[in-house]
Design a protein around this motif. Structure first.
Motif, PDB file in Angstrom:
ATOM      1  N   GLN A   1      -6.577  20.036  20.706  1.00 42.73           N
ATOM      2  CA  GLN A   1      -6.501  18.585  20.573  1.00 42.73           C
ATOM      3  C   GLN A   1      -6.122  18.244  19.132  1.00 42.73           C
ATOM      4  O   GLN A   1      -6.606  18.854  18.187  1.00 42.73           O
ATOM      5  CB  GLN A   1      -7.847  17.956  20.912  1.00 42.73           C
ATOM      6  CG  GLN A   1      -7.821  16.448  20.937  1.00 42.73           C
ATOM      7  CD  GLN A   1      -9.179  15.873  21.338  1.00 42.73           C
ATOM      8  OE1 GLN A   1     -10.183  16.577  21.358  1.00 42.73           O
ATOM      9  NE2 GLN A   1      -9.201  14.612  21.657  1.00 42.73           N
ATOM     10  N   PHE A   2      -5.221  17.260  18.970  1.00 40.49           N
ATOM     11  CA  PHE A   2      -4.791  16.848  17.642  1.00 40.49           C
ATOM     12  C   PHE A   2      -5.356  15.482  17.286  1.00 40.49           C
ATOM     13  O   PHE A   2      -5.534  14.628  18.154  1.00 40.49           O
ATOM     14  CB  PHE A   2      -3.261  16.780  17.569  1.00 40.49           C
ATOM     15  CG  PHE A   2      -2.611  18.129  17.524  1.00 40.49           C
ATOM     16  CD1 PHE A   2      -2.491  18.805  16.326  1.00 40.49           C
ATOM     17  CD2 PHE A   2      -2.128  18.725  18.674  1.00 40.49           C
ATOM     18  CE1 PHE A   2      -1.897  20.054  16.277  1.00 40.49           C
ATOM     19  CE2 PHE A   2      -1.531  19.964  18.632  1.00 40.49           C
ATOM     20  CZ  PHE A   2      -1.413  20.633  17.429  1.00 40.49           C
ATOM     21  N   GLU A   3      -5.625  15.313  16.010  1.00 37.25           N
ATOM     22  CA  GLU A   3      -6.056  14.032  15.471  1.00 37.25           C
ATOM     23  C   GLU A   3      -4.923  13.543  14.559  1.00 37.25           C
ATOM     24  O   GLU A   3      -4.490  14.268  13.666  1.00 37.25           O
ATOM     25  CB  GLU A   3      -7.339  14.203  14.660  1.00 37.25           C
ATOM     26  CG  GLU A   3      -7.778  12.948  13.966  1.00 37.25           C
ATOM     27  CD  GLU A   3      -9.000  13.166  13.104  1.00 37.25           C
ATOM     28  OE1 GLU A   3      -9.950  12.396  13.255  1.00 37.25           O
ATOM     29  OE2 GLU A   3      -9.002  14.102  12.284  1.00 37.25           O
ATOM     30  N   TYR A   4      -4.436  12.342  14.821  1.00 39.81           N
ATOM     31  CA  TYR A   4      -3.386  11.749  14.008  1.00 39.81           C
ATOM     32  C   TYR A   4      -4.016  10.741  13.070  1.00 39.81           C
ATOM     33  O   TYR A   4      -4.863   9.958  13.484  1.00 39.81           O
ATOM     34  CB  TYR A   4      -2.343  11.094  14.902  1.00 39.81           C
ATOM     35  CG  TYR A   4      -1.590  12.106  15.725  1.00 39.81           C
ATOM     36  CD1 TYR A   4      -0.393  12.621  15.283  1.00 39.81           C
ATOM     37  CD2 TYR A   4      -2.105  12.575  16.924  1.00 39.81           C
ATOM     38  CE1 TYR A   4       0.284  13.577  16.014  1.00 39.81           C
ATOM     39  CE2 TYR A   4      -1.434  13.523  17.665  1.00 39.81           C
ATOM     40  CZ  TYR A   4      -0.233  14.026  17.209  1.00 39.81           C
ATOM     41  OH  TYR A   4       0.427  14.975  17.933  1.00 39.81           O
TER      42      TYR A   4
ATOM     43  N   TYR B   1       0.840  -1.206   0.000  1.00 38.15           N
ATOM     44  CA  TYR B   1       0.000   0.000   0.000  1.00 38.15           C
ATOM     45  C   TYR B   1       0.874   1.255   0.000  1.00 38.15           C
ATOM     46  O   TYR B   1       1.977   1.255   0.535  1.00 38.15           O
ATOM     47  CB  TYR B   1      -0.899   0.040   1.238  1.00 38.15           C
ATOM     48  CG  TYR B   1      -1.993  -0.988   1.222  1.00 38.15           C
ATOM     49  CD1 TYR B   1      -3.188  -0.751   0.563  1.00 38.15           C
ATOM     50  CD2 TYR B   1      -1.839  -2.212   1.870  1.00 38.15           C
ATOM     51  CE1 TYR B   1      -4.203  -1.698   0.540  1.00 38.15           C
ATOM     52  CE2 TYR B   1      -2.841  -3.166   1.860  1.00 38.15           C
ATOM     53  CZ  TYR B   1      -4.012  -2.901   1.189  1.00 38.15           C
ATOM     54  OH  TYR B   1      -5.016  -3.833   1.162  1.00 38.15           O
ATOM     55  N   ALA B   2       0.350   2.319  -0.573  1.00 38.22           N
ATOM     56  CA  ALA B   2       0.944   3.643  -0.428  1.00 38.22           C
ATOM     57  C   ALA B   2       0.366   4.218   0.858  1.00 38.22           C
ATOM     58  O   ALA B   2      -0.821   4.051   1.148  1.00 38.22           O
ATOM     59  CB  ALA B   2       0.590   4.519  -1.620  1.00 38.22           C
ATOM     60  N   VAL B   3       1.206   4.889   1.644  1.00 34.49           N
ATOM     61  CA  VAL B   3       0.790   5.317   2.987  1.00 34.49           C
ATOM     62  C   VAL B   3       1.195   6.762   3.224  1.00 34.49           C
ATOM     63  O   VAL B   3       2.243   7.212   2.776  1.00 34.49           O
ATOM     64  CB  VAL B   3       1.441   4.412   4.063  1.00 34.49           C
ATOM     65  CG1 VAL B   3       0.925   4.757   5.439  1.00 34.49           C
ATOM     66  CG2 VAL B   3       1.219   2.949   3.769  1.00 34.49           C
ATOM     67  N   LYS B   4       0.336   7.487   3.959  1.00 34.89           N
ATOM     68  CA  LYS B   4       0.627   8.867   4.330  1.00 34.89           C
ATOM     69  C   LYS B   4       0.224   9.076   5.783  1.00 34.89           C
ATOM     70  O   LYS B   4      -0.882   8.713   6.187  1.00 34.89           O
ATOM     71  CB  LYS B   4      -0.145   9.818   3.429  1.00 34.89           C
ATOM     72  CG  LYS B   4       0.104  11.285   3.693  1.00 34.89           C
ATOM     73  CD  LYS B   4      -0.567  12.136   2.638  1.00 34.89           C
ATOM     74  CE  LYS B   4      -1.715  12.874   3.245  1.00 34.89           C
ATOM     75  NZ  LYS B   4      -2.375  13.783   2.305  1.00 34.89           N
ATOM     76  N   ILE B   5       1.126   9.671   6.570  1.00 37.84           N
ATOM     77  CA  ILE B   5       0.839   9.995   7.970  1.00 37.84           C
ATOM     78  C   ILE B   5       0.470  11.472   8.029  1.00 37.84           C
ATOM     79  O   ILE B   5       1.124  12.307   7.409  1.00 37.84           O
ATOM     80  CB  ILE B   5       2.064   9.735   8.869  1.00 37.84           C
ATOM     81  CG1 ILE B   5       2.434   8.260   8.851  1.00 37.84           C
ATOM     82  CG2 ILE B   5       1.780  10.185  10.295  1.00 37.84           C
ATOM     83  CD1 ILE B   5       3.681   7.945   9.634  1.00 37.84           C
ATOM     84  N   GLY B   6      -0.566  11.798   8.804  1.00 40.06           N
ATOM     85  CA  GLY B   6      -0.982  13.188   8.923  1.00 40.06           C
ATOM     86  C   GLY B   6      -1.332  13.569  10.344  1.00 40.06           C
ATOM     87  O   GLY B   6      -1.498  12.716  11.219  1.00 40.06           O
ATOM     88  N   ARG B   7      -1.419  14.869  10.573  1.00 42.81           N
ATOM     89  CA  ARG B   7      -1.815  15.401  11.878  1.00 42.81           C
ATOM     90  C   ARG B   7      -2.569  16.691  11.631  1.00 42.81           C
ATOM     91  O   ARG B   7      -2.162  17.517  10.824  1.00 42.81           O
ATOM     92  CB  ARG B   7      -0.575  15.679  12.715  1.00 42.81           C
ATOM     93  CG  ARG B   7      -0.897  16.261  14.086  1.00 42.81           C
ATOM     94  CD  ARG B   7       0.364  16.560  14.825  1.00 42.81           C
ATOM     95  NE  ARG B   7       0.699  17.957  14.615  1.00 42.81           N
ATOM     96  CZ  ARG B   7       1.420  18.683  15.455  1.00 42.81           C
ATOM     97  NH1 ARG B   7       1.929  18.146  16.518  1.00 42.81           N
ATOM     98  NH2 ARG B   7       1.662  19.941  15.195  1.00 42.81           N
TER      99      ARG B   7
END
Length: 63
Positions: free
Chosen positions: A52-55, A33-39
């Motif tokens: 508050q942060f959402e990851y 899979y292609a993957v991306k991490i975000g915040r």
């Protein structure tokens, strides 16, 4: 197949830390899979002293 999103809110004792997210990304990438991490800041908490942060971990089938 579209983009899938796994969300983790940083609040309380049950949360994913950075190491957990990186392990998940590693597993998904090894599976092809292609993957991306975000915040991002959770809507409605922008004006607080400590918003508050959402990851997120987004993944989709790599072409």
């Amino acid at each position: 197949m579209g983009t899938n999103i796994i969300r983790s809110l940083r609040k309380g004792s049950v949360q994913w830390n950075e190491e957990d997210r990186l392990q998940l990304v590693s597993i998904l990438a090894k599976a092809g899979y292609a993957v991306k991490i975000g915040r991002r800041i959770v809507r409605g908490t922008e004006d607080k002293a400590k918003p508050q942060f959402e990851y997120t971990v987004e993944y989709w089938e790599a072409e």
